[in-house]
Write a protein that holds these residues in place. Structure first.
Motif, short mmCIF file in Angstrom:
data_model
loop_
_atom_site.label_atom_id
_atom_site.label_comp_id
_atom_site.label_asym_id
_atom_site.label_seq_id
_atom_site.Cartn_x
_atom_site.Cartn_y
_atom_site.Cartn_z
N LYS A 94 0.85 -1.20 0.00
CA LYS A 94 0.00 0.00 0.00
C LYS A 94 0.88 1.25 0.00
O LYS A 94 0.61 2.20 -0.72
CB LYS A 94 -0.93 -0.02 1.21
CG LYS A 94 -1.88 1.14 1.28
CD LYS A 94 -2.94 1.05 0.20
CE LYS A 94 -4.00 2.10 0.41
NZ LYS A 94 -5.01 2.06 -0.62
N ALA A 95 1.94 1.24 0.81
CA ALA A 95 2.85 2.39 0.85
C ALA A 95 3.45 2.67 -0.53
O ALA A 95 3.52 3.83 -0.97
CB ALA A 95 3.97 2.16 1.88
N VAL A 96 3.84 1.62 -1.22
CA VAL A 96 4.42 1.77 -2.56
C VAL A 96 3.36 2.30 -3.53
O VAL A 96 3.64 3.18 -4.34
CB VAL A 96 5.03 0.44 -3.05
CG1 VAL A 96 5.43 0.52 -4.52
CG2 VAL A 96 6.24 0.07 -2.18
N SER A 97 2.14 1.81 -3.41
CA SER A 97 1.08 2.28 -4.31
C SER A 97 0.75 3.75 -4.08
O SER A 97 0.24 4.42 -4.97
CB SER A 97 -0.19 1.42 -4.15
OG SER A 97 -0.90 1.78 -2.97
N LEU A 98 1.06 4.27 -2.88
CA LEU A 98 0.80 5.67 -2.54
C LEU A 98 1.99 6.58 -2.84
O LEU A 98 1.96 7.77 -2.54
CB LEU A 98 0.42 5.78 -1.07
CG LEU A 98 -0.91 5.15 -0.67
CD1 LEU A 98 -1.03 5.04 0.85
CD2 LEU A 98 -2.07 5.95 -1.26
N GLY A 99 3.05 6.02 -3.43
CA GLY A 99 4.20 6.84 -3.81
C GLY A 99 5.46 6.59 -3.01
O GLY A 99 6.51 7.18 -3.28
N GLY A 100 5.39 5.71 -1.99
CA GLY A 100 6.58 5.34 -1.25
C GLY A 100 7.47 4.45 -2.10
O GLY A 100 7.10 4.05 -3.20
N LYS A 101 8.66 4.14 -1.58
CA LYS A 101 9.60 3.29 -2.31
C LYS A 101 9.97 2.09 -1.45
O LYS A 101 10.08 2.20 -0.24
CB LYS A 101 10.89 4.06 -2.64
CG LYS A 101 10.69 5.24 -3.54
CD LYS A 101 12.01 5.96 -3.75
CE LYS A 101 11.80 7.20 -4.60
NZ LYS A 101 13.02 7.99 -4.71
N LEU A 102 10.18 0.95 -2.10
CA LEU A 102 10.67 -0.21 -1.38
C LEU A 102 12.04 0.11 -0.82
O LEU A 102 12.87 0.72 -1.50
CB LEU A 102 10.75 -1.43 -2.28
CG LEU A 102 9.43 -2.04 -2.70
CD1 LEU A 102 9.68 -3.23 -3.64
CD2 LEU A 102 8.62 -2.48 -1.50
N TYR A 103 12.27 -0.31 0.42
CA TYR A 103 13.57 -0.09 1.03
C TYR A 103 14.39 -1.37 1.05
O TYR A 103 15.59 -1.34 0.83
CB TYR A 103 13.40 0.45 2.45
CG TYR A 103 14.70 0.57 3.18
CD1 TYR A 103 15.65 1.49 2.77
CD2 TYR A 103 15.01 -0.25 4.25
CE1 TYR A 103 16.87 1.60 3.41
CE2 TYR A 103 16.22 -0.15 4.90
CZ TYR A 103 17.15 0.77 4.47
OH TYR A 103 18.36 0.87 5.09
N THR A 104 13.74 -2.48 1.30
CA THR A 104 14.41 -3.78 1.33
C THR A 104 13.52 -4.80 0.67
O THR A 104 12.35 -4.57 0.42
CB THR A 104 14.65 -4.25 2.79
OG1 THR A 104 13.38 -4.41 3.43
CG2 THR A 104 15.52 -3.31 3.57
#
Length: 141
Positions: A94-104
């Protein structure tokens, strides 16, 4: 008696308070509007746990040190527990779909499963599920 505190407030700098509020609201978080204005937003993480999302210039009024460039440096990581492995995946996706980036990539330690993302301002959030039954079994022969 050990030093304890009744509340924790983690201060994180953000470029745009409203944009950050929309991101975290999209993840399912709420804000304490009593401590929220155009310069700061009080993200409710849990009972007595808060992240203050402070507009970058406003944070500078609290410290004489430079604000960390999150493209280059990790100032800290915020680790939050989730109730299941599936919930860890749900939150990070969900975070990625909202514009966040994968960290690990996801990491499975057997008794613990974790996955991380960076929010819109580059702060690192680790989402962790810990199987307490498996933890209790560790170290027993």
């Amino acid at each position: 008696m050990a030093l304890t505190s009744k509340h924790i407030f983690v201060n994180l700098h953000v470029k745009d308070v409203k944009r950050s509020m929309a991101f975290f609201t999209g993840l399912g978080f709420e804000f304490n509007m009593q401590f929220t204005d155009e310069k700061a937003a009080c993200l409710v993480i849990g009972e007595n746990m808060f992240a203050m999302l402070l507009q970058e210039e406003y944070l500078k009024s609290f410290t004489k040190k430079e604000v960390v460039d999150t493209d280059k440096y990790a100032q800290l990581t915020v680790a939050l527990s989730a109730e299941s492995r599936e919930k860890v995946d749900e939150i990070v996706n969900k975070a990625v779909s909202l514009g966040g980036k994968l960290y690990t990539d996801p990491i499975d330690h057997g008794f613990m499963y974790q996955w991380g993302f960076q929010d819109l301002d580059g702060h690192i959030w680790e989402i962790v599920y810990m199987d307490m039954n498996a933890v209790e079994g560790q170290g027993q022969a």
